[in-house]
Write an enzyme that holds these catalytic residues in place. Structure first.
Site, PDB file in Angstrom:
ATOM      1  N   TYR A   1     -11.520   7.490 -14.946  1.00 16.39           N
ATOM      2  CA  TYR A   1     -11.229   5.917 -13.852  1.00 16.39           C
ATOM      3  C   TYR A   1     -12.487   5.237 -15.304  1.00 16.39           C
ATOM      4  CZ  TYR A   1     -12.157   2.541 -10.352  1.00 16.39           C
ATOM      5  OH  TYR A   1     -12.505   1.853  -9.425  1.00 16.39           O
TER       6      TYR A   1
ATOM      7  N   LYS B   1     -10.311   1.826 -16.537  1.00 13.42           N
ATOM      8  CA  LYS B   1     -10.903   0.804 -16.410  1.00 13.42           C
ATOM      9  C   LYS B   1     -10.768   0.034 -17.419  1.00 13.42           C
ATOM     10  CE  LYS B   1     -10.320   0.264 -12.072  1.00 13.42           C
ATOM     11  NZ  LYS B   1      -9.357  -0.713 -10.806  1.00 13.42           N
TER      12      LYS B   1
ATOM     13  N   ASP C   1       0.904  -1.392   0.258  1.00 12.92           N
ATOM     14  CA  ASP C   1       0.101  -0.093   0.432  1.00 12.92           C
ATOM     15  C   ASP C   1       0.412   1.440   0.070  1.00 12.92           C
ATOM     16  OD1 ASP C   1      -3.451  -0.307   0.704  1.00 12.92           O
ATOM     17  OD2 ASP C   1      -1.924   1.849   1.282  1.00 12.92           O
TER      18      ASP C   1
ATOM     19  N   ASP D   1       4.647   2.606  -4.642  1.00 15.00           N
ATOM     20  CA  ASP D   1       3.741   3.159  -5.168  1.00 15.00           C
ATOM     21  C   ASP D   1       3.599   2.706  -6.638  1.00 15.00           C
ATOM     22  OD1 ASP D   1       2.903   5.155  -6.946  1.00 15.00           O
ATOM     23  OD2 ASP D   1       3.322   7.025  -6.084  1.00 15.00           O
ATOM     24  N   VAL D   2       2.573   2.440  -6.910  1.00 16.10           N
ATOM     25  CA  VAL D   2       2.657   1.226  -8.183  1.00 16.10           C
ATOM     26  C   VAL D   2       3.615   2.524  -9.989  1.00 16.10           C
ATOM     27  CG1 VAL D   2       1.070  -0.321  -7.846  1.00 16.10           C
ATOM     28  CG2 VAL D   2       0.435   1.832  -8.703  1.00 16.10           C
TER      29      VAL D   2
ATOM     30  N   ALA E   1     -19.194  -1.809  -4.923  1.00 19.06           N
ATOM     31  CA  ALA E   1     -19.001  -3.461  -2.973  1.00 19.06           C
ATOM     32  C   ALA E   1     -18.392  -1.740  -1.789  1.00 19.06           C
ATOM     33  CB  ALA E   1     -17.288  -4.491  -3.473  1.00 19.06           C
TER      34      ALA E   1
ATOM     35  N   ASN F   1      -4.538  -4.619  -7.465  1.00 19.16           N
ATOM     36  CA  ASN F   1      -5.879  -3.861  -7.242  1.00 19.16           C
ATOM     37  C   ASN F   1      -5.600  -2.287  -6.906  1.00 19.16           C
ATOM     38  OD1 ASN F   1      -8.655  -4.030  -5.659  1.00 19.16           O
ATOM     39  ND2 ASN F   1      -7.060  -3.419  -3.927  1.00 19.16           N
TER      40      ASN F   1
END
Length: 264
Positions: free
Chosen positions: A172, A176, A52, A80-81, A205, A106
């Site tokens: 977003y 996605k 994370d 950090d991706v 969710a 994720n």
């Protein structure tokens, strides 16, 4: 008025990931990532490397899981991706356990802004974390799988927003939709090596962060679009991710599974 159906009982583990080493990005806190970390541990994973960007939250999550599942099964790495060196360091953390077998991507970032007012920075930040970050992780773990001769598994987290229009979600939605396309194309590239790549596409969710950034009125509206009249629990999404990570989905690759109760 649609009647909200009750949440089903929590599904216990069935040893679907016995002996696997699993890496999960954005796995701290109380959302889908945290739920999938818990599920893979319950499903018998030998070790889980959880990451994370939030160091305190990550440490708290790691400590709680280590107390419950054992110190030797859970490792936490700040990642950090958007940074290639941090993605590599995350995968390095799996090496003492024998290297990664399953990668669950994720990490993602949302936000709300009209396309008329959205800045380049808002657009780029969401795309860099949600889409390009997923690409970096897929590339890095794919290279390691090939080098090790492993028939590894990659599971990405997309969203139904990648299929449908929603006001204020251009960045977003584009990210996605890109994750879905990346999943399909990467699956084709990696199939000759026996590596599988699939994705889940959740609709709604419920978790604390969503409640913080979404108005009560919009949440009621979104729940009303679901056939069960309720949001999914994060663990219900995690169950499908575990299925895709397991041998039960051995013939599936390049697929995007919609995890929703929306009307057809």
């Amino acid at each position: 008025m649609k009647v909200e159906q009750p949440t089903p009982a929590y599904v216990p583990g069935h040893s679907l990931l016995d002996g696997r080493v699993v890496v999960v990005t954005a796995g701290a806190g109380a959302g889908i990532g945290a739920a999938v970390v818990r599920k893979v541990l319950e499903e018998g994973a030998k070790a889980v490397v959880v990451s994370d960007t939030h160091e305190r939250r990550l440490k708290e999550s790691r400590d709680a899981l280590a107390e419950e599942f054992g110190e030797n099964r859970i490792t936490a790495v700040t990642c950090d991706v958007t940074q290639e060196d941090q993605v590599q360091a995350l995968l390095d953390a799996a090496e003492p356990f024998g290297g990664v077998d399953v990668m669950i991507n994720n990490a993602g970032l949302g936000g709300t802004a009209s396309v008329l007012e959205m800045t380049d920075d808002q657009w780029s930040k969401v795309l860099d974390i949600t889409l390009t970050g997923t690409f970096r992780c897929v590339r890095a773990v794919g290279q390691r799988f090939v080098a090790a001769g492993k028939r590894g598994v990659i599971v990405n987290n997309a969203s139904v927003i990648g299929w449908r229009a929603q006001e204020g979600q251009a960045h977003y939605a584009a990210a996605k939709a890109g994750v879905m396309a990346l999943t399909r194309s990467a699956a084709a590239d990696l199939a000759p090596h026996g590596i599988r790549v699939n994705a889940v596409s959740p609709s709604l969710a419920m978790h604390p962060f969503l409640e913080k950034v979404t108005s009560p009125e919009l949440l009621v509206e979104l729940k009303g679009r679901e056939a069960f009249g309720r949001a999914a629990e994060p663990w219900e999404i995690a169950n499908v991710m575990v299925f895709l990570a397991s041998d039960y989905s051995s013939y599936m690759t390049g697929e995007v599974l919609s995890v929703s109760s929306q009307h057809a």
